[in-house]
Design a protein around this motif. Sequence first.
Motif, PDB file in Angstrom:
ATOM      1  N   ILE A  26      38.492  15.344 -23.219  1.00 32.63           N
ATOM      2  CA  ILE A  26      38.778  16.596 -22.500  1.00 32.63           C
ATOM      3  C   ILE A  26      37.805  16.747 -21.320  1.00 32.63           C
ATOM      4  N   CYS A  27      36.522  16.467 -21.564  1.00 24.30           N
ATOM      5  CA  CYS A  27      35.525  16.536 -20.488  1.00 24.30           C
ATOM      6  C   CYS A  27      35.843  15.528 -19.383  1.00 24.30           C
ATOM      7  N   MET A  28      36.299  14.343 -19.774  1.00 24.37           N
ATOM      8  CA  MET A  28      36.669  13.324 -18.792  1.00 24.37           C
ATOM      9  C   MET A  28      37.855  13.788 -17.955  1.00 24.37           C
ATOM     10  N   CYS A  29      38.834  14.401 -18.605  1.00 21.87           N
ATOM     11  CA  CYS A  29      40.008  14.903 -17.876  1.00 21.87           C
ATOM     12  C   CYS A  29      39.592  15.901 -16.804  1.00 21.87           C
ATOM     13  N   ASN A  30      38.680  16.779 -17.166  1.00 25.95           N
ATOM     14  CA  ASN A  30      38.218  17.773 -16.194  1.00 25.95           C
ATOM     15  C   ASN A  30      37.381  17.136 -15.101  1.00 25.95           C
ATOM     16  N   GLY A  31      36.525  16.196 -15.486  1.00 23.61           N
ATOM     17  CA  GLY A  31      35.645  15.554 -14.523  1.00 23.61           C
ATOM     18  C   GLY A  31      36.379  14.740 -13.472  1.00 23.61           C
ATOM     19  N   THR A  32      37.487  14.105 -13.842  1.00 22.38           N
ATOM     20  CA  THR A  32      38.220  13.275 -12.873  1.00 22.38           C
ATOM     21  C   THR A  32      38.784  14.099 -11.722  1.00 22.38           C
ATOM     22  N   GLN A  33      39.033  15.388 -11.965  1.00 21.47           N
ATOM     23  CA  GLN A  33      39.642  16.237 -10.935  1.00 21.47           C
ATOM     24  C   GLN A  33      38.642  16.744  -9.903  1.00 21.47           C
ATOM     25  N   TRP A  34      37.375  16.787 -10.301  1.00 20.62           N
ATOM     26  CA  TRP A  34      36.354  17.410  -9.476  1.00 20.62           C
ATOM     27  C   TRP A  34      36.280  16.782  -8.079  1.00 20.62           C
ATOM     28  N   SER A  35      36.181  15.471  -8.038  1.00 18.56           N
ATOM     29  CA  SER A  35      35.935  14.785  -6.765  1.00 18.56           C
ATOM     30  C   SER A  35      37.185  14.123  -6.198  1.00 18.56           C
ATOM     31  N   GLN A  36      38.349  14.427  -6.749  1.00 19.42           N
ATOM     32  CA  GLN A  36      39.572  13.730  -6.349  1.00 19.42           C
ATOM     33  C   GLN A  36      39.892  13.900  -4.867  1.00 19.42           C
ATOM     34  N   TYR A  37      39.592  15.061  -4.309  1.00 25.63           N
ATOM     35  CA  TYR A  37      39.858  15.313  -2.897  1.00 25.63           C
ATOM     36  C   TYR A  37      38.671  14.924  -2.016  1.00 25.63           C
ATOM     37  N   SER A  38      37.471  15.327  -2.408  1.00 25.11           N
ATOM     38  CA  SER A  38      36.308  15.177  -1.529  1.00 25.11           C
ATOM     39  C   SER A  38      35.917  13.727  -1.292  1.00 25.11           C
ATOM     40  N   VAL A  39      36.169  12.842  -2.269  1.00 22.81           N
ATOM     41  CA  VAL A  39      35.746  11.453  -2.108  1.00 22.81           C
ATOM     42  C   VAL A  39      36.534  10.737  -1.012  1.00 22.81           C
ATOM     43  N   VAL A  40      37.752  11.187  -0.751  1.00 25.13           N
ATOM     44  CA  VAL A  40      38.557  10.654   0.366  1.00 25.13           C
ATOM     45  C   VAL A  40      38.943  11.832   1.264  1.00 25.13           C
ATOM     46  N   GLY A  41      37.956  12.656   1.578  1.00 31.61           N
ATOM     47  CA  GLY A  41      38.193  13.896   2.310  1.00 31.61           C
ATOM     48  C   GLY A  41      38.855  13.704   3.662  1.00 31.61           C
ATOM     49  N   LYS A  42      38.488  12.643   4.377  1.00 28.15           N
ATOM     50  CA  LYS A  42      39.060  12.414   5.709  1.00 28.15           C
ATOM     51  C   LYS A  42      40.563  12.151   5.630  1.00 28.15           C
ATOM     52  N   VAL A  43      40.984  11.441   4.586  1.00 28.50           N
ATOM     53  CA  VAL A  43      42.416  11.137   4.423  1.00 28.50           C
ATOM     54  C   VAL A  43      43.194  12.421   4.185  1.00 28.50           C
ATOM     55  N   PHE A  44      42.677  13.262   3.297  1.00 31.61           N
ATOM     56  CA  PHE A  44      43.376  14.513   2.999  1.00 31.61           C
ATOM     57  C   PHE A  44      43.317  15.479   4.186  1.00 31.61           C
ATOM     58  N   ALA A  45      42.205  15.478   4.919  1.00 31.65           N
ATOM     59  CA  ALA A  45      42.110  16.332   6.109  1.00 31.65           C
ATOM     60  C   ALA A  45      43.184  15.933   7.124  1.00 31.65           C
ATOM     61  N   PHE A  46      43.401  14.641   7.304  1.00 25.70           N
ATOM     62  CA  PHE A  46      44.452  14.169   8.214  1.00 25.70           C
ATOM     63  C   PHE A  46      45.839  14.535   7.679  1.00 25.70           C
ATOM     64  N   TYR A  47      46.051  14.320   6.372  1.00 26.21           N
ATOM     65  CA  TYR A  47      47.373  14.572   5.793  1.00 26.21           C
ATOM     66  C   TYR A  47      47.759  16.046   5.915  1.00 26.21           C
ATOM     67  N   TYR A  48      46.814  16.935   5.622  1.00 27.88           N
ATOM     68  CA  TYR A  48      47.115  18.375   5.688  1.00 27.88           C
ATOM     69  C   TYR A  48      46.927  18.892   7.122  1.00 27.88           C
ATOM     70  N   ASN A  49      47.599  18.228   8.053  1.00 28.99           N
ATOM     71  CA  ASN A  49      47.660  18.666   9.454  1.00 28.99           C
ATOM     72  C   ASN A  49      46.276  18.879  10.064  1.00 28.99           C
ATOM     73  N   ASP A  50      45.423  17.856   9.908  1.00 32.15           N
ATOM     74  CA  ASP A  50      44.075  17.891  10.470  1.00 32.15           C
ATOM     75  C   ASP A  50      43.284  19.118  10.022  1.00 32.15           C
ATOM     76  N   ALA A  51      43.335  19.348   8.722  1.00 32.58           N
ATOM     77  CA  ALA A  51      42.572  20.467   8.155  1.00 32.58           C
ATOM     78  C   ALA A  51      41.070  20.232   8.356  1.00 32.58           C
ATOM     79  N   ASP A  52      40.334  21.322   8.387  1.00 30.83           N
ATOM     80  CA  ASP A  52      38.877  21.223   8.499  1.00 30.83           C
ATOM     81  C   ASP A  52      38.342  20.461   7.283  1.00 30.83           C
ATOM     82  N   LEU A  53      37.439  19.516   7.513  1.00 32.15           N
ATOM     83  CA  LEU A  53      36.888  18.717   6.421  1.00 32.15           C
ATOM     84  C   LEU A  53      36.171  19.597   5.410  1.00 32.15           C
ATOM     85  N   TYR A  54      35.570  20.691   5.876  1.00 34.86           N
ATOM     86  CA  TYR A  54      34.873  21.589   4.958  1.00 34.86           C
ATOM     87  C   TYR A  54      35.854  22.359   4.073  1.00 34.86           C
ATOM     88  N   ALA A  55      37.072  22.544   4.551  1.00 35.59           N
ATOM     89  CA  ALA A  55      38.109  23.143   3.704  1.00 35.59           C
ATOM     90  C   ALA A  55      38.431  22.200   2.545  1.00 35.59           C
TER      91      ALA A  55
END
Length: 434
Positions: A26-55
């Motif tokens: 259960i702890c592992m399930c929660n932990g995997t979600q924590w960094s799922q976006y931030s570790v590839v933040g630039k990719v998601f920032a580009f995908y979400y219409n050049d969203a601010d990286l801090y968002a």
Amino acid sequence: MESPTENVEFKSYKRKWGILALFTIICMCNGTQWSQYSVVGKVFAFYYNDADLYAIYWTNWIYFISTFFLILPATWLINLKGLQVAITLAMVLNCVGTWIRLLSIDPELFWVALLSQTLISISRVFVVSTPIVLAVTWFKPNQVASACAIGIAGFQLGNGLGILISDAVIHESVRKYEIEYEMSYLYWSTAIAHSIVLLLVFILFRSAPLTPPSKVEAEKSNLMEKKGIFHSIKSLLSNTKFVTLLTISGINQAVFYYTVFGMRYMGDSAEGIEEKYAVTLSATMVLSGALGAIVCGVIFDRTKKLQIFSFVIYAISALAMMVFCLLSSKIRRFNIIFLYINAGILGFSLVGYMPMAYRYATELVYPELEANSSAVFTMGSTFLTFVLGSIFVLFYQIEYYHPNYICWWMSGALIIGCIFLASIFVSINRARRV
């Protein structure tokens, strides 16, 4: 006068290992979600219409905010209804969050992604401070630190897997439909896996054994009747040594999380450590941290040298941080292997200290309930982690401020933590009441 627990039979069940294994998953399930976006933040920032990286980074920071504001209500629920209700609720929120995330596969729907992360971060408050509670509830006193450490290791294993999986599945591309396909693959896999774990929780997880494993656990109901949670919080915050230990642990966690998530900013050049090294160095720290938590927990159960061992581990982390500063400031191919080795030692010692800190905290304030002391301890250290992490980020934003200077600031903070830790003395009151 005869104690109400004098004639109680204490028993340790083999089922405890299955409960602990499920809790760790259960702890592992929660932990995997924590960094799922931030570790590839630039990719998601580009995908979400050049969203601010801090968002994008808010998908990570929301965990700290949820923990700070909601952990006390979660603790009240644990005290009132028990671990089974709290853990089941946590896994339901976690599972719902992963299914909602599927709806965020659209460049216009970043707010849905943030909503899913918010739900998952709320689920974390029911599990983040409960490893010590579950350990004391199910395990004999000479196994408590080991069981707590395994639970904490679950979070770190989850964090490490989250970093590696996101980096392996989500790639940079100028074609959004390619990123969309990878997001869909990752999100569907995550949602299905979490649904299976939720089913296992409904079937297998239980709050407590029929017979308590120790005298301390048998006396818990009497303590709960005598003290409410708010009275307990007041008592905890008036304990100077407890607050000092909380501050020390806040420094420890701030250094760990900033180093893991800010790895690529810590090099000698403006670009920092190359991204291909940054991700694997972060994963090395997190995964070695999971190993460190387990090893340190087992060693304490064997030796009972709580204060000395805690200080040694903390001092090692301060020394490793200084060495990390030196290596990362002159990053070249000939010394990258040493940087990986040092990152492993740093992660091992920083996370290895965490189960010791929770155990230390329960000893300092015995006979306070573990749920209350660990909740206040987590809330305080989370607040300090957020504040210190924000200061580190602020330093990075100063144009003329060299990124590697932050490393030295963190080294100094850990040295101060060592001095504070050396000032605390505690006898093992809980362990004596077996």
